[in-house]
Design a protein around this motif. Structure first.
Motif, PDB file in Angstrom:
ATOM      1  N   CYS A  32       0.853  -1.186   0.000  1.00 23.73           N
ATOM      2  CA  CYS A  32       0.000   0.000   0.000  1.00 23.73           C
ATOM      3  C   CYS A  32       0.889   1.235   0.000  1.00 23.73           C
ATOM      4  O   CYS A  32       1.967   1.229   0.574  1.00 23.73           O
ATOM      5  CB  CYS A  32      -0.914  -0.011   1.214  1.00 23.73           C
ATOM      6  N   ASP A  33       0.423   2.274  -0.636  1.00 22.79           N
ATOM      7  CA  ASP A  33       1.253   3.461  -0.846  1.00 22.79           C
ATOM      8  C   ASP A  33       1.011   4.574   0.168  1.00 22.79           C
ATOM      9  O   ASP A  33       1.140   5.743  -0.151  1.00 22.79           O
ATOM     10  CB  ASP A  33       1.046   3.987  -2.264  1.00 22.79           C
ATOM     11  N   LEU A  34       0.684   4.203   1.395  1.00 22.08           N
ATOM     12  CA  LEU A  34       0.483   5.226   2.423  1.00 22.08           C
ATOM     13  C   LEU A  34       1.826   5.708   2.962  1.00 22.08           C
ATOM     14  O   LEU A  34       2.705   4.896   3.244  1.00 22.08           O
ATOM     15  CB  LEU A  34      -0.325   4.656   3.588  1.00 22.08           C
ATOM     16  N   PRO A  35       1.983   7.016   3.124  1.00 19.15           N
ATOM     17  CA  PRO A  35       3.221   7.521   3.722  1.00 19.15           C
ATOM     18  C   PRO A  35       3.362   7.023   5.160  1.00 19.15           C
ATOM     19  O   PRO A  35       2.363   6.852   5.864  1.00 19.15           O
ATOM     20  CB  PRO A  35       3.044   9.041   3.702  1.00 19.15           C
ATOM     21  N   GLU A  36       4.591   6.788   5.589  1.00 14.10           N
ATOM     22  CA  GLU A  36       4.839   6.324   6.945  1.00 14.10           C
ATOM     23  C   GLU A  36       4.263   7.316   7.947  1.00 14.10           C
ATOM     24  O   GLU A  36       4.364   8.521   7.783  1.00 14.10           O
ATOM     25  CB  GLU A  36       6.342   6.155   7.174  1.00 14.10           C
ATOM     26  N   GLY A  37       3.632   6.805   8.990  1.00 12.45           N
ATOM     27  CA  GLY A  37       3.048   7.639  10.024  1.00 12.45           C
ATOM     28  C   GLY A  37       1.601   8.026   9.771  1.00 12.45           C
ATOM     29  O   GLY A  37       0.973   8.646  10.636  1.00 12.45           O
ATOM     30  N   THR A  38       1.061   7.678   8.612  1.00 10.60           N
ATOM     31  CA  THR A  38      -0.319   8.045   8.283  1.00 10.60           C
ATOM     32  C   THR A  38      -1.311   7.487   9.289  1.00 10.60           C
ATOM     33  O   THR A  38      -2.263   8.160   9.674  1.00 10.60           O
ATOM     34  CB  THR A  38      -0.686   7.550   6.867  1.00 10.60           C
ATOM     35  N   LEU A  39      -1.090   6.258   9.739  1.00  8.32           N
ATOM     36  CA  LEU A  39      -2.049   5.614  10.640  1.00  8.32           C
ATOM     37  C   LEU A  39      -2.196   6.325  11.979  1.00  8.32           C
ATOM     38  O   LEU A  39      -3.245   6.225  12.617  1.00  8.32           O
ATOM     39  CB  LEU A  39      -1.641   4.161  10.901  1.00  8.32           C
ATOM     40  N   GLN A  40      -1.182   7.020  12.400  1.00 11.15           N
ATOM     41  CA  GLN A  40      -1.243   7.672  13.705  1.00 11.15           C
ATOM     42  C   GLN A  40      -2.344   8.722  13.788  1.00 11.15           C
ATOM     43  O   GLN A  40      -2.853   9.009  14.870  1.00 11.15           O
ATOM     44  CB  GLN A  40       0.110   8.278  14.052  1.00 11.15           C
ATOM     45  N   HIS A  41      -2.728   9.295  12.647  1.00  8.57           N
ATOM     46  CA  HIS A  41      -3.754  10.337  12.634  1.00  8.57           C
ATOM     47  C   HIS A  41      -4.890  10.007  11.678  1.00  8.57           C
ATOM     48  O   HIS A  41      -5.689  10.881  11.346  1.00  8.57           O
ATOM     49  CB  HIS A  41      -3.135  11.687  12.256  1.00  8.57           C
ATOM     50  N   ALA A  42      -4.970   8.743  11.265  1.00 11.37           N
ATOM     51  CA  ALA A  42      -5.961   8.333  10.276  1.00 11.37           C
ATOM     52  C   ALA A  42      -7.304   8.013  10.906  1.00 11.37           C
ATOM     53  O   ALA A  42      -7.394   7.681  12.087  1.00 11.37           O
ATOM     54  CB  ALA A  42      -5.453   7.105   9.523  1.00 11.37           C
ATOM     55  N   GLU A  43      -8.335   8.103  10.084  1.00 14.98           N
ATOM     56  CA  GLU A  43      -9.666   7.656  10.484  1.00 14.98           C
ATOM     57  C   GLU A  43      -9.839   6.240   9.937  1.00 14.98           C
ATOM     58  O   GLU A  43      -9.847   6.031   8.722  1.00 14.98           O
ATOM     59  CB  GLU A  43     -10.744   8.570   9.901  1.00 14.98           C
ATOM     60  N   ILE A  44      -9.923   5.282  10.839  1.00  8.67           N
ATOM     61  CA  ILE A  44     -10.097   3.888  10.445  1.00  8.67           C
ATOM     62  C   ILE A  44     -11.570   3.546  10.610  1.00  8.67           C
ATOM     63  O   ILE A  44     -12.143   3.759  11.687  1.00  8.67           O
ATOM     64  CB  ILE A  44      -9.222   2.959  11.301  1.00  8.67           C
ATOM     65  N   ALA A  45     -12.172   3.047   9.530  1.00  9.86           N
ATOM     66  CA  ALA A  45     -13.589   2.676   9.583  1.00  9.86           C
ATOM     67  C   ALA A  45     -13.795   1.647  10.685  1.00  9.86           C
ATOM     68  O   ALA A  45     -13.101   0.638  10.735  1.00  9.86           O
ATOM     69  CB  ALA A  45     -14.040   2.126   8.235  1.00  9.86           C
ATOM     70  N   GLY A  46     -14.722   1.935  11.593  1.00 12.41           N
ATOM     71  CA  GLY A  46     -14.984   1.034  12.704  1.00 12.41           C
ATOM     72  C   GLY A  46     -14.202   1.379  13.950  1.00 12.41           C
ATOM     73  O   GLY A  46     -14.395   0.768  14.994  1.00 12.41           O
ATOM     74  N   GLY A  47     -13.287   2.323  13.846  1.00 18.64           N
ATOM     75  CA  GLY A  47     -12.529   2.792  14.999  1.00 18.64           C
ATOM     76  C   GLY A  47     -11.488   1.819  15.527  1.00 18.64           C
ATOM     77  O   GLY A  47     -11.097   0.867  14.831  1.00 18.64           O
TER      78      GLY A  47
END
Length: 105
Positions: free
Chosen positions: A69-84
């Protein structure tokens, strides 16, 4: 499309669905990143429900990397994940399970 036979797990991040997978390289990086002596100890933490949010984040990042997946590193720390957070933890546990167990037909 996620293929459970290949170990794929879908996760929707910021409105876009990505397909994660734990490759051997991703597993090796995960062990090193979490300072685990083996991946089995991480599996045991999840089975015993003794995992941390750091474990979940590291697993998801490894799965995204393994799934190319082409997400930049660190994206998950501030991402909105469906379902929380609960959906994130479930996806992380599913990644581990699919890496070591053949799906039921």
């Amino acid at each position: 499309m996620a293929n459970p036979w290949r170990g794929d797990v879908p996760l929707t991040i910021n409105g876009k669905t990505y397909v994660m997978r734990l490759t051997l390289g991703a597993l090796a990086e995960l062990e090193a990143g979490l300072n685990e002596k083996s991946i089995v100890s991480l599996v045991e933490r999840f089975e015993g429900q003794a995992f941390s949010s750091r474990d979940v984040l590291a697993l998801l990042e490894a799965g995204l990397k393994g799934g190319r997946c082409d997400l930049p590193e660190g994206t998950l720390q501030h991402a909105e994940i469906a379902g929380g957070p609960m959906a994130a933890a479930k996806a992380a546990a599913e990644l581990l399970a699919r890496a070591f167990v053949v799906p039921q037909t």
